[in-house]
Design an enzyme around this catalytic site. Structure first.
Site, PDB file in Angstrom:
ATOM      1  N   HIS A  52      14.490  -5.351   4.306  1.00 57.15           N
ATOM      2  CA  HIS A  52      14.232  -4.589   3.081  1.00 57.15           C
ATOM      3  C   HIS A  52      15.255  -3.459   2.967  1.00 57.15           C
ATOM      4  CE1 HIS A  52      12.016  -1.965   0.203  1.00 57.15           C
ATOM      5  NE2 HIS A  52      11.674  -3.133  -0.295  1.00 57.15           N
ATOM      6  N   ILE A  91      14.124   1.686   2.771  1.00 54.93           N
ATOM      7  CA  ILE A  91      13.076   2.347   1.983  1.00 54.93           C
ATOM      8  C   ILE A  91      11.747   1.670   2.305  1.00 54.93           C
ATOM      9  CG2 ILE A  91      12.194   2.849  -0.335  1.00 54.93           C
ATOM     10  CD1 ILE A  91      15.083   2.830  -1.327  1.00 54.93           C
ATOM     11  N   GLY A 133       6.915  -0.051  -1.630  1.00 56.58           N
ATOM     12  CA  GLY A 133       5.785   0.514  -2.362  1.00 56.58           C
ATOM     13  C   GLY A 133       4.493  -0.231  -2.115  1.00 56.58           C
ATOM     14  N   VAL A 134       4.568  -1.570  -2.026  1.00 58.45           N
ATOM     15  CA  VAL A 134       3.340  -2.345  -1.812  1.00 58.45           C
ATOM     16  C   VAL A 134       2.719  -2.008  -0.464  1.00 58.45           C
ATOM     17  CG1 VAL A 134       3.923  -4.237  -3.349  1.00 58.45           C
ATOM     18  CG2 VAL A 134       4.731  -4.295  -0.996  1.00 58.45           C
ATOM     19  N   GLU A 145      -0.851  -0.457   0.670  1.00 65.36           N
ATOM     20  CA  GLU A 145      -1.652  -1.049   1.749  1.00 65.36           C
ATOM     21  C   GLU A 145      -2.148   0.026   2.708  1.00 65.36           C
ATOM     22  OE1 GLU A 145      -3.645  -3.700   4.195  1.00 65.36           O
ATOM     23  OE2 GLU A 145      -2.886  -3.965   2.150  1.00 65.36           O
TER      24      GLU A 145
END
Length: 468
Positions: free
Chosen positions: A367, A373, A376-377, A381
């Protein structure tokens, strides 16, 4: 040294005529307690409704600034508010027995004078300024309006007006500190152009106007018949055009009086922000609509900063209520999907969890490896798992239950999270848990920055039920 709040020593009244309504009105300034601010009270209406002098209550800016609340309206408040700001008064209750403040001579000076006669009273509470933190811009390109508020440890104004008029031309006005208001700005009267005056008269919109409370700029050729007509309308023997292009030989109090009056209006309209300001306000071609829009922008910033300050900053090194091993005793998640390391606070309706973001996380391999970074998901979580601890804390033997999330709404990602950051998740129940359903508001913070927020809904189910 802290500056104390101020009110007035005793009630004091002024009487006059409303510019637009033509109604006689008496306005009384009353002392008010600390942290009261500026409020108007319509004493002529049932229940004497109160209207806060707040930019959120502005309902009209077409011919002055009008505010409305609790079924009541007060028109043309800007000259009154400018006088209060100029005298550095914090708390006043203003009684009005009509729908509009009296226009007086079209400036603020008569309000200033009567308040000065009665005197000011210092209060115990400190005055809390809002310091402009950085340049705040507002513009209306179609009207060539430009406004900016800049950091300064004082309250300073600079104003430029340009009406493409041979009479007025381009004018500038300024004060270096608000204490100059009384001498330099307070006596400057409102003005309008002759073509505007004729339109207002035609539509019966200035019933209280006369040539003593407004400067009329003659921006067109006027013949004797028109002057005679205006004299009749204003109940005068004659009306003339002075060499300066001003109707009826009114002598200007300052060569740039129109620009100074625009500065006066700005001070009055920005009072609607609701707190005393520290900063340098610069404006080109301001008007009531632009002033109010600019005030709303400043107030919005104040609200955001206040909300941020109200969010508690947690110490990620504080002794946890649950450590990682204890969390794994409640949640079924394991590496690499366990997204919280500690629980720092826990009540029946509130939980705080912490997640240390490290470069060793497996997902960083793929990623954005060149600029890692935290996804966001996965931030969501971590928030969900923190909320799961809150929900599971309400049942006996939480290891026998799961929290299944049913809905995530209004998720927003406000700032990136990178390796080395520690996210603090804060979840609060929005409503009591009913039938195993929990709704909560969650935010994630890095230091004092909110990086993520969302609304969550979850259901508690037994492990066997979920397997079935």
């Amino acid at each position: 040294m802290n500056v104390k709040q101020r009110t007035i020593k005793a009630p004091v009244s002024v009487s006059g005529t409303g510019l637009h309504t033509g109604q006689s009105v008496t306005m009384t300034f009353n002392p008010a307690p600390e942290n009261h601010g500026y409020k108007f009270r319509r004493v002529d209406m049932p229940g004497t409704p109160i209207i806060d002098a707040d930019v959120d209550n502005v309902t009209d800016t077409s011919r002055g600034t009008s505010i409305s609340q609790n079924g009541a309206t007060v028109n043309t408040v800007e000259h009154v508010l400018a006088a209060l700001v100029g005298l550095e008064i914090d708390n006043v209750l203003i009684d009005v027995d009509g729908p509009e403040t009296p226009i007086m001579d079209g400036s603020s000076i008569q309000f200033v004078d009567v308040i000065n006669e009665i005197g000011l009273a210092e209060q115990d509470a400190d005055r809390e300024y809002y310091h402009i933190p950085y340049n705040i811009h507002y513009s209306e390109p179609d009207r060539k309006v430009e406004m900016v508020a800049m950091p300064l440890d004082d309250y300073r104004f600079t104003c430029m007006v340009d009406y493409n008029s041979q009479v007025l031309g381009s004018q500038h006005a300024s004060i270096s500190t608000i204490s100059e208001f009384k001498k330099e700005i307070a006596s400057c009267r409102t003005f309008c152009f002759l073509h505007e005056l004729e339109m207002l008269l035609k539509h019966d919109l200035i019933k209280g106007g006369d040539l003593n409370n407004a400067i009329v700029v003659v921006d067109k050729d006027v013949d004797e018949d028109e002057l005679a007509h205006l004299a009749k309308l204003f109940n005068r023997k004659d009306i003339n055009v002075a060499p300066q292009g001003i109707l009826n030989n009114i002598e200007l109090r300052h060569q740039n009086e129109p620009a100074r009056h625009k500065l006066l209006d700005m001070i009055g309209d920005l009072a609607l922000v609701g707190v005393p300001l520290k900063g340098h306000i610069m404006a080109a071609r301001p008007g009531h609509a632009a002033n109010v829009a600019f005030a709303k922008k400043i107030k919005s910033l104040i609200k955001k900063e206040k909300s941020r300050k109200q969010v508690k900053v947690y110490d990620p090194n504080a002794k946890p209520i649950y450590d990682t091993v204890e969390i794994m005793g409640m949640l079924p998640h394991r590496q690499p999907f366990l997204m919280i390391d500690k629980i720092l606070e826990l009540t029946k309706s509130h939980v705080v969890g912490a997640k240390n973001v490290t470069i060793n996380e497996e997902f960083f391999k793929g990623h954005f490896p060149g600029a890692p970074i935290f996804p966001g998901v996965l931030q969501i979580e971590g928030m969900v798992q923190t909320g799961g601890i809150l929900v599971l804390n309400t049942v006996p033997d939480p290891q026998n239950y799961l929290t299944l999330f049913l809905k995530i709404e209004n998720a927003r990602f406000k700032s990136k999270v990178v390796p080395g950051d520690t996210i603090i998740y804060i979840c609060d129940l929005i409503a009591p848990i009913r039938r195993g359903i929990a709704t909560m508001k969650g935010i994630g913070m890095v230091g004092d920055r909110v990086v993520v927020e969302a609304e969550l809904m979850a259901q508690i189910v037994k492990v066997k039920e979920s397997e079935a």
